[in-house]
Scaffold this active site. Structure first.
Site, PDB file in Angstrom:
ATOM      1  N   HIS A 231       0.796  -1.227   0.000  1.00  0.00           N
ATOM      2  CA  HIS A 231       0.000   0.000   0.000  1.00  0.00           C
ATOM      3  C   HIS A 231       0.829   1.278   0.000  1.00  0.00           C
ATOM      4  O   HIS A 231       0.275   2.363  -0.096  1.00  0.00           O
ATOM      5  CB  HIS A 231      -0.951   0.019   1.194  1.00  0.00           C
TER       6      HIS A 231
HETATM    7  C1  UD1 Z   1      -2.355   5.225   5.890  1.00  0.00           C
HETATM    8  C2  UD1 Z   1      -1.035   5.633   6.551  1.00  0.00           C
HETATM    9  C3  UD1 Z   1      -0.017   4.508   6.439  1.00  0.00           C
HETATM   10  C4  UD1 Z   1      -0.592   3.214   6.991  1.00  0.00           C
HETATM   11  C5  UD1 Z   1      -1.877   2.902   6.229  1.00  0.00           C
HETATM   12  C6  UD1 Z   1      -2.510   1.622   6.725  1.00  0.00           C
HETATM   13  C7  UD1 Z   1      -0.546   8.038   6.433  1.00  0.00           C
HETATM   14  C8  UD1 Z   1       0.339   9.037   5.838  1.00  0.00           C
HETATM   15  N1  UD1 Z   1      -0.466   6.809   5.920  1.00  0.00           N
HETATM   16  O1  UD1 Z   1      -2.085   5.116   4.499  1.00  0.00           O
HETATM   17  O2  UD1 Z   1       1.128   4.839   7.191  1.00  0.00           O
HETATM   18  O3  UD1 Z   1       0.338   2.177   6.852  1.00  0.00           O
HETATM   19  O4  UD1 Z   1      -2.793   3.995   6.429  1.00  0.00           O
HETATM   20  O5  UD1 Z   1      -3.623   1.310   5.972  1.00  0.00           O
HETATM   21  O6  UD1 Z   1      -1.294   8.322   7.330  1.00  0.00           O
HETATM   22  N2  UD1 Z   1      -9.446   4.639   1.723  1.00  0.00           N
HETATM   23  C9  UD1 Z   1     -10.638   3.948   1.659  1.00  0.00           C
HETATM   24  N3  UD1 Z   1     -11.227   3.601   2.851  1.00  0.00           N
HETATM   25  C10 UD1 Z   1     -10.713   3.930   4.051  1.00  0.00           C
HETATM   26  C11 UD1 Z   1      -9.496   4.651   4.102  1.00  0.00           C
HETATM   27  C12 UD1 Z   1      -8.871   4.985   2.921  1.00  0.00           C
HETATM   28  O7  UD1 Z   1     -11.140   3.629   0.609  1.00  0.00           O
HETATM   29  O8  UD1 Z   1     -11.313   3.587   5.094  1.00  0.00           O
HETATM   30  C13 UD1 Z   1      -8.773   4.991   0.468  1.00  0.00           C
HETATM   31  C14 UD1 Z   1      -9.071   6.414   0.074  1.00  0.00           C
HETATM   32  O9  UD1 Z   1      -9.362   6.458  -1.265  1.00  0.00           O
HETATM   33  C15 UD1 Z   1      -7.760   7.137   0.317  1.00  0.00           C
HETATM   34  C16 UD1 Z   1      -6.716   6.039   0.232  1.00  0.00           C
HETATM   35  O10 UD1 Z   1      -7.388   4.846   0.633  1.00  0.00           O
HETATM   36  O11 UD1 Z   1      -7.539   8.144  -0.590  1.00  0.00           O
HETATM   37  C17 UD1 Z   1      -5.557   6.294   1.111  1.00  0.00           C
HETATM   38  O12 UD1 Z   1      -5.956   6.519   2.462  1.00  0.00           O
HETATM   39  P1  UD1 Z   1      -5.052   7.407   3.454  1.00  0.00           P
HETATM   40  O13 UD1 Z   1      -5.603   7.383   4.830  1.00  0.00           O
HETATM   41  O14 UD1 Z   1      -4.832   8.734   2.863  1.00  0.00           O
HETATM   42  O15 UD1 Z   1      -3.654   6.693   3.452  1.00  0.00           O
HETATM   43  P2  UD1 Z   1      -3.256   5.153   3.435  1.00  0.00           P
HETATM   44  O16 UD1 Z   1      -2.672   4.837   2.122  1.00  0.00           O
HETATM   45  O17 UD1 Z   1      -4.389   4.289   3.898  1.00  0.00           O
END
Ligand code: UD1
Length: 418
Positions: A231
């Site tokens: 991820h």
């Molecule tokens: C975040 C953390 C990362 C951690 C990871 C675990 C930061 C900078 N990164 O990354 O360190 O290892 O979480 O999962 O905080 N999304 C969904 N559903 C959700 C949450 C996210 O669909 O419940 C999608 C959204 O489209 C979003 C993307 O995932 O844009 C990324 O989510 P985000 O929280 O920005 O960062 P992660 O890549 O999940």
């Protein structure tokens, strides 16, 4: 003296790190015979899906958050700013003695900043920031988590460290040793607490990874498989990078099935780049291929990790969990902020090239010898944290410019910097 503590969580890896602290506070109050520590759990809503958040509260038996901020997804700046604004309102209202932040996600840095800049109240001292999982460094500032780690550590008043490299890193950055505590790893507290319960998960059966039809019998007949997670933005957001990794991993899939519970970010990229051909979606047919499945809850994922022949990942926490379980791990990154998992554990860093991944898989598939469990990864980190917080916060005394914490003499079990 009653103390109020707020713990802030937001993203998937926070939940398993915070759960044992919440439990240890409950235990502390039960032993004291009164609520010595008033505790509130605040969820920023960085992760909000059933599969990324709610299932973890169920699996880890976490109480529902007292406050849910519902910030959701957006760019790093916008997401962090939204959290900062909402968290400040909560903290102004609640005026806690301390805010606990865990790990290295955007919710961690936002909460640390909101708490550190909170003005002192008339009748209350400055709110202290306690960072759980301090001191880890990948020395790679292109990782958003590295920025979050550095900023959070430099805002924190009390720094709880999981491995000795963290002590050295913090010392090198000039953080006062009396604020640093080597307590162990709360993520491992959770792993040890739930390891046996994970055996009850039906996931192996559902994914066709055991031969027999009844669940109980299936324990003895798990088929060999590998487990993959990806991820990191640097691995999945760019088509060439993701293609290289999938190519490296696909070669292993010719020998044994690979189960890939894909993070929503990764799933989106796979669709966007048209990489569907690398995967097989029907897991009931146990072909040697990469099986793309939805993200899993904690217990299902732990069950898969325990029984895997090999784990391939770019996650931080999974490097630690596989070390503790003694399962060989290939980390698909150029570096790790958790060097103990390579020095003493089961982990190797492969880089992200096809050749690097191929070589690391070859090395790990036939790995010999047991890993040793890192110091203080014994299931008691949260207990140490609560003890230190309780004694530090109840020792707050008036100073000329407000209240300052008195850091009491350490208990024999909680060594600070050596
Ligand atoms: C975040 C953390 C990362 C951690 C990871 C675990 C930061 C900078 N990164 O990354 O360190 O290892 O979480 O999962 O905080 N999304 C969904 N559903 C959700 C949450 C996210 O669909 O419940 C999608 C959204 O489209 C979003 C993307 O995932 O844009 C990324 O989510 P985000 O929280 O920005 O960062 P992660 O890549 O999940």
């Amino acid at each position: 003296m009653q103390i109020k503590i707020i713990t802030v969580v937001g993203a998937r890896p926070n939940f398993m790190k915070a759960a044992p602290i919440v439990r240890a506070i409950g235990k502390h109050n039960a032993q004291a015979g009164r609520p010595e520590i008033i505790h509130l759990l605040v969820h920023t809503g960085q992760h909000y899906d059933e599969v990324m958040s709610e299932q973890f509260f169920v699996d880890l038996q976490l109480p529902k958050p007292d406050v849910f901020l519902g910030v959701g997804s957006s760019s790093h700046g916008a997401q962090t700013a939204d959290m900062l604004k909402s968290l400040e309102e909560v903290l102004m209202r609640e005026r806690p003695s301390a805010v606990i932040v865990v790990g290295d996600v955007n919710s961690t840095v936002a909460a640390a900043l909101a708490a550190a800049k909170l003005p002192s109240g008339l009748n209350s001292g400055r709110t202290l920031v306690a960072h759980v999982e301090s001191g880890l460094r990948s020395f790679d500032r292109s990782m958003p988590e590295e920025i979050n780690r550095i900023v959070t550590d430099h805002l924190a008043d009390i720094l709880f460290v999981t491995e000795k490299s963290g002590l050295e890193n913090l010392r090198r950055e000039g953080i006062a040793p009396e604020r640093i505590f080597f307590v162990g790893n709360t993520m491992i507290d959770t792993l040890l607490a739930f390891k046996d319960r994970a055996d009850e998960s039906p996931v192996l059966h559902h994914l066709g990874l055991c031969n027999l039809t009844t669940q109980d019998e299936s324990r003895n007949s798990v088929l060999p498989y590998a487990l993959l997670t990806l991820h990191r933005p640097s691995n999945v957001d760019e088509a060439n990078a993701l293609r290289n990794i999938l190519q490296g991993v696909s070669e292993l899939a010719q020998q044994l099935p690979i189960i890939f519970p894909a993070h929503p970010r990764t799933r989106k990229r796979i669709d966007q780049f048209g990489f569907g051909d690398y995967f097989h979606l029907d897991t009931s047919e146990n072909r040697n291929t990469i099986h793309l499945v939805n993200p899993l809850g904690y217990l299902d994922f732990l069950c898969l990790m325990k029984n895997a022949r090999l784990v391939l990942t770019d996650s931080g926490g999974i490097q630690e969990e596989t070390t503790c379980l003694g399962v060989p791990c290939v980390t698909i990154r150029e570096n790790t902020e958790r060097p103990i998992t390579v020095e003493r554990g089961t982990n190797v860093t492969a880089g992200t090239s096809v050749a690097g991944i191929r070589q690391a898989i070859g090395q790990q598939m036939y790995r010999q010898g047991q890993a040793s469990i890192p110091e203080k990864w014994d299931g008691r980190a949260a207990q140490r944290i609560v003890r230190i917080l309780q004694s530090t916060l109840s020792g707050k005394c008036e100073g000329p410019g407000g209240r300052y914490p008195v850091v009491r003499s350490r208990s024999p079990e909680v060594s600070r910097t050596s």
